[in-house]
Design an enzyme around this catalytic site. Structure first.
Site, PDB file in Angstrom:
ATOM      1  N   ASP A   1      -4.114   7.349   8.111  1.00 13.38           N
ATOM      2  CA  ASP A   1      -5.224   6.475   8.531  1.00 13.38           C
ATOM      3  C   ASP A   1      -4.804   5.394   9.527  1.00 13.38           C
ATOM      4  O   ASP A   1      -5.514   4.408   9.680  1.00 13.38           O
ATOM      5  CB  ASP A   1      -5.838   5.815   7.297  1.00 13.38           C
TER       6      ASP A   1
ATOM      7  N   SER B   1       0.806  -1.225   0.000  1.00  9.93           N
ATOM      8  CA  SER B   1       0.000   0.000   0.000  1.00  9.93           C
ATOM      9  C   SER B   1       0.834   1.267   0.000  1.00  9.93           C
ATOM     10  O   SER B   1       0.334   2.321  -0.381  1.00  9.93           O
ATOM     11  CB  SER B   1      -0.917   0.015   1.222  1.00  9.93           C
TER      12      SER B   1
ATOM     13  N   HIS C   1      -0.978   4.373   6.883  1.00  9.32           N
ATOM     14  CA  HIS C   1      -0.314   5.042   5.760  1.00  9.32           C
ATOM     15  C   HIS C   1       0.020   6.499   6.055  1.00  9.32           C
ATOM     16  O   HIS C   1      -0.570   7.103   6.950  1.00  9.32           O
ATOM     17  CB  HIS C   1      -1.217   4.951   4.524  1.00  9.32           C
TER      18      HIS C   1
END
Ligand SMILES: *[C@@H]1O[C@H](CO)[C@@H](O)[C@H](O)[C@H]1NC(C)=O
Ligand SMILES: *[C@@H]1O[C@H](CO)[C@@H](O)[C@H](O)[C@H]1NC(C)=O
Ligand SMILES: *[C@@H]1O[C@H](CO)[C@@H](O)[C@H](O)[C@H]1NC(C)=O
Ligand SMILES: *[C@@H]1O[C@H](CO)[C@@H](O)[C@H](O)[C@H]1NC(C)=O
Ligand SMILES: *[C@@H]1O[C@H](CO)[C@@H](O)[C@H](O)[C@H]1NC(C)=O
Length: 400
Positions: free
Chosen positions: A363, A55, A366
């Site tokens: 979040d 991610s 990240h």
């Protein structure tokens, strides 16, 4: 600057055949060449980027396969969700931009994509090793690094078949020579380390499987090399012991937390992984002498902003901007953009803090666009690279 001062001294002496001046000019030239070795190496002119990872560099892969990242993801830069787990751009976006290339589309994205200058095989939750669970059980992506390398092989072969047909395909796919001239970027490993912890392994048990993770990494690099990849830019893993999702889910005793509030054993594991990654890359340099490898110490940059946020214009480094509740504004059940039903109506409770420009963590997992931009600004000029080469020079083994 360099060539300017050089030509000035040359023109100044053009009318004097004085020996002293000639010697002076020669030594100026020598000093200039010795102290600015980069004048002889030209920028690489990468025509494409092929990215592999999790991610930290997913620009739409997991979203394409399993449903879009919800709002408020994307709020700062794109104004809407853009397949990224951030309020805006990722480090890979800043890399693409700095090389004059478009933002990368995800290979898995079948709508509106353009791969003429590269493709992104990264998906959120990806690991280097295959996990023995599904996304639905554990949250790890089925697109582990070996799968990403198969997708890349297939992309290379099939894109050439389509490109040969001409027409619109020529405007959407890279020509063959781009594959040997492209920059190959990697940012993966963090999820391999957290997965052991989330299966209740001890730190010693997690450390014990790091060599296996790096063996799998080596296999993939050699496979990409076999497909013609030559220029590798490899990020090490960040201090995941400073991330809310780790701190919230795996509570630690007081002495295991450092002055910045980060989990010491987790960061030690990250640093051990990075040490072994660096060794692995040194072996790859010997085994694949036609390739260039740049190892990039993202860990140090991320740890420095988290441990000294104010110095860099940030606040609350361990608290998620977008989330819901608790010490870290992180809740594993209700993430950023998460909703709950209240009296039959859906209500958004995973909200943005409204000032992501002041925050590092978006979040709980990240980084914010501001955090990513800061990291990019630090790593792009080679200060954190081994060898110390900037991203636009990463086709050179060293500057000479
Ligand atoms: C998955 O299971 C296989 C077979 O037991 C094992 O060799 C491998 O290490 C496991 N992978 C992970 C990531 O635990
Ligand atoms: C794909 O992107 C490239 C670079 O931005 C652009 O030149 C090309 O026209 C695009 N292709 C299409 C079909 O829009
Ligand atoms: C890990 O331990 C916790 C607490 O004892 C338990 O609830 C959880 O099911 C365990 N997870 C695994 C994968 O064994
Ligand atoms: C839900 O409905 C009940 C009954 O109408 C009401 O008392 C309560 O305040 C409502 N809750 C919320 C959060 O609106
Ligand atoms: C690299 O960039 C950073 C951030 O802009 C700057 O602080 C540093 O001095 C630069 N280093 C070199 C060698 O140019």
């Amino acid at each position: 600057m360099v060539s300017l001062s050089l030509s000035l001294s040359l023109s100044r002496c053009c009318c004097c055949s004085n020996k002293f001046t000639t010697v002076l000019v020669a030594s100026v030239l020598l000093v200039v060449l010795v102290s600015f070795p980069e004048v002889s190496a030209s920028p690489c002119d990468f025509p494409a980027i092929f990215n592999f990872g999790d991610s930290n560099s997913d620009t739409g892969g997991l979203s394409a396969a399993f449903g879009p990242a919800p709002p408020p993801n994307g709020e700062t830069f794109f104004g809407a969700p853009a397949g990224r787990y951030s309020d805006g751009r990722l480090i890979i976006d800043f890399i693409a931009q700095s090389l004059g290339l478009p933002y990368l589309n995800a290979y898995l994205d079948s709508v509106g994509t353009n791969f003429s200058h590269g493709a992104n095989f990264a998906t959120a939750g990806s690991t280097i090793r295959r996990q023995n669970t599904t996304l639905f059980q554990s949250g790890y992506s089925p697109f582990s690094l070996d799968v990403q390398s198969w997708q890349f092989s297939q992309f290379k072969a099939r894109s050439q078949l389509a490109y040969a047909k001409g027409g619109v395909f020529k405007d959407l796919l890279p020509p063959e020579d781009y594959f040997s001239r492209a920059l190959y970027t990697f940012d993966i490993g963090q999820n391999d380390l957290t997965s052991g912890y989330f299966q209740n392994m001890t730190t010693e048990e997690v450390k014990a499987y790091i060599p296996d993770v790096l063996n799998k990494f080596t296999i993939v690099i050699k496979s990409v090399y076999g497909e013609g990849g030559r220029f590798f830019w490899i990020h090490n893993t960040g201090p995941f012991g400073c991330l809310p999702y780790v701190l919230d889910r795996i509570p630690l005793m007081a002495p295991q937390v450092d002055r910045a509030g980060c989990g010491v054993p987790f960061n030690e594991v990250a640093q051990l992984f990075n040490l072994k990654l660096k060794e692995t890359i040194a072996h790859l340099r010997k085994d694949l002498p036609l390739a260039t490898f740049t190892y990039v110490d993202v860990y140090s940059v991320k740890y420095s902003i988290i441990s000294e946020p104010r110095k860099h214009g940030f606040e609350h480094p361990l608290v998620a901007c977008c989330g819901h509740g608790g010490k870290y504004n992180y809740n594993v059940r209700v993430g950023c953009g998460g909703k709950i039903k209240v009296n039959g109506t859906e209500v958004l409770i995973g909200k943005s803090c409204g000032e992501p420009l002041k925050r590092i963590n978006w979040d709980g997992v990240h980084y914010t666009e501001a955090g990513n931009r800061y990291v990019f600004d630090q790593i792009s000029n080679g200060t954190y690279s081994d060898p110390p080469i900037s991203v636009r020079m990463a086709c050179h083994k060293q500057l000479q």
